[in-house]
Structures are given as structure tokens and as C-alpha cells.
Design a protein around this motif. Sequence first.
Motif, PDB file in Angstrom:
ATOM      1  N   SER A  90     122.300  52.277  56.732  1.00 50.85           N
ATOM      2  CA  SER A  90     120.708  52.108  56.725  1.00 50.85           C
ATOM      3  C   SER A  90     120.428  51.578  55.449  1.00 50.85           C
ATOM      4  O   SER A  90     120.455  52.440  54.398  1.00 50.85           O
ATOM      5  CB  SER A  90     120.113  53.578  57.055  1.00 50.85           C
ATOM      6  N   TRP A  91     119.846  50.329  55.562  1.00 50.59           N
ATOM      7  CA  TRP A  91     118.956  49.852  54.536  1.00 50.59           C
ATOM      8  C   TRP A  91     117.817  50.058  54.458  1.00 50.59           C
ATOM      9  O   TRP A  91     117.045  49.709  55.443  1.00 50.59           O
ATOM     10  CB  TRP A  91     119.360  48.340  54.436  1.00 50.59           C
ATOM     11  N   TYR A  92     117.210  50.632  53.510  1.00 50.91           N
ATOM     12  CA  TYR A  92     115.826  51.252  53.582  1.00 50.91           C
ATOM     13  C   TYR A  92     115.439  51.753  54.820  1.00 50.91           C
ATOM     14  O   TYR A  92     114.180  51.658  54.980  1.00 50.91           O
ATOM     15  CB  TYR A  92     115.069  50.047  53.082  1.00 50.91           C
ATOM     16  N   GLY A  93     116.025  52.532  55.481  1.00 55.95           N
ATOM     17  CA  GLY A  93     115.609  53.103  56.690  1.00 55.95           C
ATOM     18  C   GLY A  93     115.560  52.059  57.665  1.00 55.95           C
ATOM     19  O   GLY A  93     114.986  52.495  58.624  1.00 55.95           O
ATOM     20  N   ASP A  94     115.977  50.818  57.514  1.00 58.23           N
ATOM     21  CA  ASP A  94     115.748  49.802  58.614  1.00 58.23           C
ATOM     22  C   ASP A  94     114.567  49.762  58.668  1.00 58.23           C
ATOM     23  O   ASP A  94     113.757  49.471  59.881  1.00 58.23           O
ATOM     24  CB  ASP A  94     116.736  50.220  59.718  1.00 58.23           C
ATOM     25  N   CYS A  95     113.492  49.830  57.843  1.00 53.79           N
ATOM     26  CA  CYS A  95     112.068  49.730  58.074  1.00 53.79           C
ATOM     27  C   CYS A  95     111.655  48.596  58.030  1.00 53.79           C
ATOM     28  O   CYS A  95     112.090  47.587  57.498  1.00 53.79           O
ATOM     29  CB  CYS A  95     111.485  50.563  57.030  1.00 53.79           C
ATOM     30  N   LEU A  96     110.338  48.348  58.598  1.00 52.40           N
ATOM     31  CA  LEU A  96     109.480  47.037  58.596  1.00 52.40           C
ATOM     32  C   LEU A  96     108.249  47.734  57.877  1.00 52.40           C
ATOM     33  O   LEU A  96     107.242  48.340  58.503  1.00 52.40           O
ATOM     34  CB  LEU A  96     109.223  46.586  60.026  1.00 52.40           C
ATOM     35  N   PRO A  97     107.983  47.431  56.650  1.00 49.46           N
ATOM     36  CA  PRO A  97     106.958  47.901  56.035  1.00 49.46           C
ATOM     37  C   PRO A  97     105.515  47.887  56.755  1.00 49.46           C
ATOM     38  O   PRO A  97     104.598  48.666  56.719  1.00 49.46           O
ATOM     39  CB  PRO A  97     106.999  47.303  54.456  1.00 49.46           C
ATOM     40  N   THR A  98     105.299  46.531  57.213  1.00 49.86           N
ATOM     41  CA  THR A  98     104.072  46.570  57.710  1.00 49.86           C
ATOM     42  C   THR A  98     103.667  47.258  59.173  1.00 49.86           C
ATOM     43  O   THR A  98     102.519  47.378  59.393  1.00 49.86           O
ATOM     44  CB  THR A  98     103.869  44.767  58.156  1.00 49.86           C
ATOM     45  N   ARG A  99     104.882  47.536  59.669  1.00 48.29           N
ATOM     46  CA  ARG A  99     104.876  48.478  61.003  1.00 48.29           C
ATOM     47  C   ARG A  99     104.771  49.971  60.677  1.00 48.29           C
ATOM     48  O   ARG A  99     104.172  50.830  60.864  1.00 48.29           O
ATOM     49  CB  ARG A  99     105.972  48.204  61.656  1.00 48.29           C
ATOM     50  N   ASP A 100     105.938  50.382  59.445  1.00 48.68           N
ATOM     51  CA  ASP A 100     106.067  51.834  59.262  1.00 48.68           C
ATOM     52  C   ASP A 100     105.210  52.535  58.271  1.00 48.68           C
ATOM     53  O   ASP A 100     104.743  53.541  58.289  1.00 48.68           O
ATOM     54  CB  ASP A 100     107.511  51.993  58.952  1.00 48.68           C
ATOM     55  N   PHE A 101     104.649  51.849  57.239  1.00 50.58           N
ATOM     56  CA  PHE A 101     104.213  52.405  56.205  1.00 50.58           C
ATOM     57  C   PHE A 101     102.570  52.730  56.894  1.00 50.58           C
ATOM     58  O   PHE A 101     102.180  53.844  56.497  1.00 50.58           O
ATOM     59  CB  PHE A 101     103.674  51.450  54.901  1.00 50.58           C
ATOM     60  N   PRO A 102     101.833  51.990  57.427  1.00 51.17           N
ATOM     61  CA  PRO A 102     100.645  52.492  57.876  1.00 51.17           C
ATOM     62  C   PRO A 102     100.779  53.433  58.853  1.00 51.17           C
ATOM     63  O   PRO A 102      99.744  54.490  59.118  1.00 51.17           O
ATOM     64  CB  PRO A 102     100.082  51.148  58.759  1.00 51.17           C
TER      65      PRO A 102
END
Length: 361
Positions: free
Chosen positions: A304-316
Motif C-alpha cells: 500500500s503506497w500512501y494508503g492508495d489514496c487520491l488526495p483530492t478525493r480522500d482528504f476532503p
Amino acid sequence: MSQRVNGVIARGKGAPVEVATIVVPDPGPGEAVVKIQACGVCHTDLHYREGGINDDFPFLLGHEAAGIVESVGAGVTDVAPGDFVVLNWRAVCGNCRACRRGKPWYCFSTHNATQKMTLEDGTELSPALGIGAFVEKTLVHAGQCTKLDPRARPAAVGLLGCGVMAGIGAAINTGGVTRGDSVAVIGCGGVGDGAVVGAALAGATTIIAIDTDDRKLEWARGFGATHTINARGTDVVEAVRALTDGNGADVVVEAVGRPETYKQAFYARDLAGTVVLVGVPTPEMTIELPLLDVFGRGGALKSSWYGDCLPTRDFPMLTELYLQGRLDLDAFVSEEIRLDQVEDAFAKMHTGGVLRSVVLF
């Protein structure tokens, strides 16, 4: 005109960090200067200081940060001066083969600032994870700035910039935890407790926290663990099976990054279960598993890289849960410190006495 600000650097492998004067250039095309309000002290920063990432010293440390956009360069439209942002280290390009296949969280060409911050003598600095945020102001690519609700507390939501997001994402995005699942988390620091939180948010009904430190296990209970296992003197695999009707967990998140704990994760999962490696190993580590066991157990072995996150989706989304009182990011903040106390915070990591020290500016 460039600015001179205070920041924390690592000059050489294993050397104590120091506060130095940093020269921050005006933002160029696609770049932004951000006035940092808070930055968490992450194990990755310690890895940089100890030469565990690469040897591109001197490093400007810090990357779990929140702040206010001060200025932007030409062509920047997504953020503007005055915006409250959390910085991220996976500003996706939109054009690489991963992005074109609809998997931007695997982006192979993430953006960083083109210009370099320097010391006063002109020595170029390597910013940790392309950010460098143990500093009063930093220069980043504008895509590394995720605009959030300014009501959020910087010290809390800044942790989405790395560790907490990595853990939550390891459970939800990479592990695919869903309602009714059983989940085991090995290693209950900031990332592991993030995974506990993620499992709870996703509706897992059995969440097993595993560590060798009773204090960390108690913290994990506060984040939603339903059971705890002290791995010191306990057969972790058998203990997990005993809590899951003899089957093993549906998802096991390994948040330590060591061969012995990865093997525990491998054998503590159910047949066709999923192992997620989010703990960061060091370059010399290797692992050996019987290939027949890898074949015979089925399921998935994932990193898992960075929690497989998409910052524009997950942070908000996670910030909104925080503001609603449904995600206690404040509980991850063990202490608030000054810029000149980063070295002390590194020392506390070795004793396990903190989840996150956070530098306030």
C-alpha cells in the motif's frame, strides 16, 4: 523575491537535526509557497535522517503538514492565496500509464516543485517526500496542495498528509475492508491505528490490534479495536485464529515492515484473505515463504503506497468526517512542540511514548 525562513535540516546520516536558515524562492509556473501552520513528526523523517531512504543530503525534513497558501506561480488555478491546504506527496500527473488506466493513486510521475530551496550558501536541499515542511514556509508543486475546510484544526488534519492517511487507506482503499469483515492490524503506531480507524469506518465487526506495547494496544482500543493481542510471548497467528472462529482474519494489515511480522500477517489471514503491507521495510530485508503456501492459500498479497489514496478525493471526505465528530484525528496528536524540538521527538519514537508529535508554527 526569495524569502529566508527557519527550517529543520539533516546534514548527514545519523547526525542530529538542526534549525537553519532556508532560502525559499518565489513560486514558478505550477508552484506554490505555503505558510506552514503545523507539521507532524513521522517515522519517514527519521528514516531520511538515518539514510534509510537515500543519501541526497542535506534534507529539509517534514511532510505531514497543513498551512495557508501564500502565493502561487503562473498557471495555477486549483488553489489561491489564502486557501487552507494539507500537503500531499502524490500530486498525480494525469498522463502516465497508471493515470490513463483510471488508477491515479498509482501515478508513476507525481509532481514536485521544479525549483530548489537552498541554504544561505546556495547548497540545494532535498525536501522530504518532495515537500520539506519543518519550515516556516515551503515551496511545493500546486498539485501537492489539497484545499480543505478552514474550520479544521491544522495539527489534526495535517496528519492526513502521510501516516494517518496511509493507515486508513491501507484498510479501506488497498485492503477493501467492508461491513462484517474481520481485520487484524500488526503494529499500532500512527499508521497502524489509522488502519484500525479505517476498518471501523468501513464497518468491520472484528478488529484485532497487535503490538508488543500495552500502551499502544490501549490507544488502539480507543480508535475502535475490539480485541488486542500483546505479541510478546504470544503466538500471534494462533491468537488471531482463536478470535476468528479458527479461520484467520479477512484482512491483515502489516504496519511494521519486518519479515517476521509479515510472516505473521501471511499466516494469520483466512484462506483467500488479503495481506496489506503498509509498514516500510529497509533495503536489506528479505523474506522467504514456501511457494506452495503462497499458491495454496489464494487471496491477495498487496503493498500500500500512501494508503492508495487520491488526495483530492480522500482528504476532503475524511476532513468532513472529522468536522462531524465521526473521525477523531485529534486523538492522534500526542504533543505539540516547537521547531527546535524535532530531535527530541525522534528520541521519543524509540520509546513508543507518542503517536504523533506535531510542530506548531
